[in-house]
Design a protein around this motif. Structure first.
Motif, PDB file in Angstrom:
ATOM      1  N   LEU A  30      21.733   6.323 -25.943  1.00 19.87           N
ATOM      2  CA  LEU A  30      21.558   7.616 -26.596  1.00 19.87           C
ATOM      3  C   LEU A  30      22.881   8.366 -26.559  1.00 19.87           C
ATOM      4  O   LEU A  30      23.345   8.769 -25.492  1.00 19.87           O
ATOM      5  N   LEU A  31      23.499   8.551 -27.714  1.00 15.68           N
ATOM      6  CA  LEU A  31      24.793   9.219 -27.818  1.00 15.68           C
ATOM      7  C   LEU A  31      24.561  10.671 -28.225  1.00 15.68           C
ATOM      8  O   LEU A  31      24.212  10.955 -29.377  1.00 15.68           O
ATOM      9  N   ALA A  32      24.745  11.584 -27.280  1.00 19.84           N
ATOM     10  CA  ALA A  32      24.481  13.001 -27.523  1.00 19.84           C
ATOM     11  C   ALA A  32      25.752  13.799 -27.273  1.00 19.84           C
ATOM     12  O   ALA A  32      25.823  14.643 -26.383  1.00 19.84           O
ATOM     13  N   VAL A  33      26.779  13.509 -28.061  1.00 17.66           N
ATOM     14  CA  VAL A  33      28.082  14.155 -27.908  1.00 17.66           C
ATOM     15  C   VAL A  33      28.362  14.985 -29.164  1.00 17.66           C
ATOM     16  O   VAL A  33      27.705  14.814 -30.205  1.00 17.66           O
ATOM     17  N   PRO A  34      29.338  15.906 -29.114  1.00 20.86           N
ATOM     18  CA  PRO A  34      29.674  16.704 -30.301  1.00 20.86           C
ATOM     19  C   PRO A  34      30.034  15.831 -31.501  1.00 20.86           C
ATOM     20  O   PRO A  34      30.537  14.706 -31.347  1.00 20.86           O
ATOM     21  N   ASP A  35      29.795  16.372 -32.691  1.00 20.37           N
ATOM     22  CA  ASP A  35      30.002  15.627 -33.939  1.00 20.37           C
ATOM     23  C   ASP A  35      31.371  14.962 -34.009  1.00 20.37           C
ATOM     24  O   ASP A  35      31.499  13.792 -34.369  1.00 20.37           O
ATOM     25  N   ASP A  36      32.421  15.716 -33.685  1.00 15.12           N
ATOM     26  CA  ASP A  36      33.775  15.218 -33.860  1.00 15.12           C
ATOM     27  C   ASP A  36      34.153  14.145 -32.836  1.00 15.12           C
ATOM     28  O   ASP A  36      35.149  13.451 -33.018  1.00 15.12           O
ATOM     29  N   GLU A  37      33.384  14.020 -31.766  1.00 13.00           N
ATOM     30  CA  GLU A  37      33.686  13.010 -30.746  1.00 13.00           C
ATOM     31  C   GLU A  37      32.938  11.696 -30.982  1.00 13.00           C
ATOM     32  O   GLU A  37      33.260  10.682 -30.348  1.00 13.00           O
ATOM     33  N   LEU A  38      31.982  11.716 -31.885  1.00 12.93           N
ATOM     34  CA  LEU A  38      31.066  10.583 -31.997  1.00 12.93           C
ATOM     35  C   LEU A  38      31.752   9.307 -32.456  1.00 12.93           C
ATOM     36  O   LEU A  38      31.584   8.239 -31.851  1.00 12.93           O
ATOM     37  N   ALA A  39      32.538   9.389 -33.517  1.00 14.46           N
ATOM     38  CA  ALA A  39      33.168   8.178 -34.062  1.00 14.46           C
ATOM     39  C   ALA A  39      34.071   7.515 -33.027  1.00 14.46           C
ATOM     40  O   ALA A  39      34.045   6.290 -32.853  1.00 14.46           O
ATOM     41  N   GLY A  40      34.877   8.305 -32.330  1.00 17.07           N
ATOM     42  CA  GLY A  40      35.770   7.747 -31.316  1.00 17.07           C
ATOM     43  C   GLY A  40      35.013   7.128 -30.162  1.00 17.07           C
ATOM     44  O   GLY A  40      35.410   6.084 -29.624  1.00 17.07           O
ATOM     45  N   LEU A  41      33.906   7.755 -29.768  1.00 20.63           N
ATOM     46  CA  LEU A  41      33.086   7.211 -28.692  1.00 20.63           C
ATOM     47  C   LEU A  41      32.518   5.851 -29.081  1.00 20.63           C
ATOM     48  O   LEU A  41      32.550   4.892 -28.292  1.00 20.63           O
ATOM     49  N   VAL A  42      32.003   5.736 -30.294  1.00 19.48           N
ATOM     50  CA  VAL A  42      31.419   4.463 -30.752  1.00 19.48           C
ATOM     51  C   VAL A  42      32.478   3.368 -30.759  1.00 19.48           C
ATOM     52  O   VAL A  42      32.254   2.252 -30.274  1.00 19.48           O
ATOM     53  N   ARG A  43      33.657   3.693 -31.292  1.00 13.22           N
ATOM     54  CA  ARG A  43      34.739   2.692 -31.313  1.00 13.22           C
ATOM     55  C   ARG A  43      35.114   2.273 -29.891  1.00 13.22           C
ATOM     56  O   ARG A  43      35.357   1.098 -29.621  1.00 13.22           O
ATOM     57  N   GLY A  44      35.162   3.247 -28.981  1.00 12.77           N
ATOM     58  CA  GLY A  44      35.519   2.942 -27.604  1.00 12.77           C
ATOM     59  C   GLY A  44      34.497   2.055 -26.916  1.00 12.77           C
ATOM     60  O   GLY A  44      34.869   1.118 -26.182  1.00 12.77           O
ATOM     61  N   LEU A  45      33.216   2.319 -27.142  1.00 15.19           N
ATOM     62  CA  LEU A  45      32.176   1.497 -26.522  1.00 15.19           C
ATOM     63  C   LEU A  45      32.222   0.065 -27.045  1.00 15.19           C
ATOM     64  O   LEU A  45      32.041  -0.894 -26.284  1.00 15.19           O
ATOM     65  N   VAL A  46      32.474  -0.083 -28.333  1.00 16.39           N
ATOM     66  CA  VAL A  46      32.562  -1.430 -28.900  1.00 16.39           C
ATOM     67  C   VAL A  46      33.799  -2.148 -28.355  1.00 16.39           C
ATOM     68  O   VAL A  46      33.745  -3.334 -28.007  1.00 16.39           O
ATOM     69  N   ALA A  47      34.916  -1.416 -28.261  1.00 18.10           N
ATOM     70  CA  ALA A  47      36.158  -2.028 -27.785  1.00 18.10           C
ATOM     71  C   ALA A  47      36.055  -2.502 -26.336  1.00 18.10           C
ATOM     72  O   ALA A  47      36.732  -3.453 -25.940  1.00 18.10           O
ATOM     73  N   THR A  48      35.210  -1.854 -25.546  1.00 11.11           N
ATOM     74  CA  THR A  48      35.031  -2.250 -24.139  1.00 11.11           C
ATOM     75  C   THR A  48      33.866  -3.223 -23.958  1.00 11.11           C
ATOM     76  O   THR A  48      33.432  -3.478 -22.825  1.00 11.11           O
ATOM     77  N   ASP A  49      33.360  -3.743 -25.076  1.00  8.26           N
ATOM     78  CA  ASP A  49      32.254  -4.711 -25.043  1.00  8.26           C
ATOM     79  C   ASP A  49      31.012  -4.133 -24.359  1.00  8.26           C
ATOM     80  O   ASP A  49      30.242  -4.861 -23.720  1.00  8.26           O
ATOM     81  N   SER A  50      30.807  -2.816 -24.521  1.00  7.12           N
ATOM     82  CA  SER A  50      29.648  -2.157 -23.919  1.00  7.12           C
ATOM     83  C   SER A  50      28.437  -2.171 -24.843  1.00  7.12           C
ATOM     84  O   SER A  50      27.346  -1.766 -24.439  1.00  7.12           O
ATOM     85  N   VAL A  51      28.633  -2.632 -26.084  1.00  9.21           N
ATOM     86  CA  VAL A  51      27.546  -2.730 -27.054  1.00  9.21           C
ATOM     87  C   VAL A  51      27.292  -4.205 -27.316  1.00  9.21           C
ATOM     88  O   VAL A  51      28.236  -4.972 -27.535  1.00  9.21           O
ATOM     89  N   ARG A  52      26.037  -4.603 -27.300  1.00  7.90           N
ATOM     90  CA  ARG A  52      25.702  -6.021 -27.460  1.00  7.90           C
ATOM     91  C   ARG A  52      24.607  -6.187 -28.518  1.00  7.90           C
ATOM     92  O   ARG A  52      23.866  -5.241 -28.823  1.00  7.90           O
ATOM     93  N   PRO A  53      24.461  -7.373 -29.048  1.00  8.77           N
ATOM     94  CA  PRO A  53      23.385  -7.630 -30.012  1.00  8.77           C
ATOM     95  C   PRO A  53      22.022  -7.333 -29.401  1.00  8.77           C
ATOM     96  O   PRO A  53      21.776  -7.632 -28.227  1.00  8.77           O
ATOM     97  N   GLY A  54      21.158  -6.730 -30.197  1.00  6.70           N
ATOM     98  CA  GLY A  54      19.806  -6.432 -29.737  1.00  6.70           C
ATOM     99  C   GLY A  54      19.635  -5.061 -29.128  1.00  6.70           C
ATOM    100  O   GLY A  54      18.498  -4.603 -28.949  1.00  6.70           O
TER     101      GLY A  54
END
Length: 297
Positions: free
Chosen positions: A72-96
């Motif tokens: 659940l990503l509940a951060v300010p609008d302007d921070e959201l895109a960078g947060l998503v990219r960061g989570l993917v870059a650290t392999d914190s997001v997985r299939p499913g």
């Protein structure tokens, strides 16, 4: 919505424990899911996490996401895109995984990196204002939640709807392309209403009325109820009646007030709506508009 399938019990990771995230985390826990971890940095967010998500471990965002079935990503609008990219870059997001954000301004396009990593992505925007206190969890049961998923991704739409129903709220589908207009409507209504009411209270105090909020409460509550029930037919007051003389007096006493530009703009808009609804005759509408234009000149 009774036929909406219920998601299995999920391990939820909340990023972060702001006013919205802490409340939605508590609502999901109340509906039977497990809030496994939360991120919190500021003193206020740490206090909210302690109050609304007691005994939930506080971890850095990548660790929160990596251990969750539902992120659940509940951060300010302007921070959201960078947060998503960061989570993917650290392999914190997985299939499913299910990745959800709560921004009203964004649809699911902002979650595209997570979708490419195999996550099921949904935007869930509760249509209410948040204080970040426990009473918000109960208030959530009376509100709507704007849901956006990718076109054709019925699984994501259904998961979003199921999560909203579990929190006892009302799901409303909002297409990706309509998301900015949807958010503009809500911001115009809720945010500008607060500004309008605060200006009214300040003006009453300038008139010597000490308990301005108590005076305004019944009037504004009735006006809100009436417009939600009857639309433009609820319009009253000097502009809707075509009483240009009274409008001129208002403009005169507000001449040195910062409220004047808003009064003038809203009076014009009220005249337009009253005319279109057949409440204000053409000649009287012309008088009101002329008065507004003359006073500005």
């Amino acid at each position: 919505m009774d036929a909406t399938p219920r998601p299995a019990r999920l391990a939820v990771g909340v990023i972060s424990a702001g006013r919205v995230g802490s409340v939605l985390g508590a609502a999901l826990a109340r509906s039977g899911h497990l809030v496994a971890s939360v991120s919190a940095v500021s003193r206020d967010s740490l206090c909210r996490a302690e109050e609304l998500l007691p005994d939930v471990p506080v971890l850095p965002p990548p660790d929160v996401a990596a251990s969750a079935d539902l992120v659940l990503l509940a951060v300010p609008d302007d921070e959201l895109a960078g947060l998503v990219r960061g989570l993917v870059a650290t392999d914190s997001v997985r299939p499913g995984q299910i990745v959800v954000h709560t921004s009203g301004a964004h649809g699911v396009e902002v979650l595209a990196p997570a979708a490419r990593a195999g996550a099921l992505c949904v935007a869930l925007h509760p249509v209410m204002t948040f204080t970040g206190r426990s009473e918000d969890v109960q208030r959530l049961t009376a509100c709507s939640v704007g849901i956006t998923a990718a076109d054709g991704d019925e699984a994501a739409w259904h998961v979003g709807e199921a999560l909203v129903v579990e929190m006892s709220a009302e799901p409303v589908r909002v297409p990706e392309t309509a998301r900015p207009l949807y958010h503009a409507a809500l911001a115009h209504g809720a945010n500008h209403l607060i500004t309008l009411v605060a200006d009214c209270a300040d003006t009453l105090r300038a008139a010597g009325v000490q308990d301005a909020e108590r005076v305004l409460g019944p009037l504004l509550s009735a006006a809100l109820d009436n417009v939600l029930r009857h639309g433009d037919r609820a319009l009253t007051g000097p502009v809707a009646r075509g009483d240009a003389g009274t409008v001129a007096k208002h403009l005169a006493v507000l001449a040195d007030s910062p409220t004047l530009p808003a009064y003038r703009a809203l009076a014009r808009r009220t005249a337009d709506r009253a005319s279109a609804a057949g409440l204000l005759k053409a000649d009287l509408a012309a008088d009101v508009r002329s008065t507004l234009d003359e006073e500005q000149a």
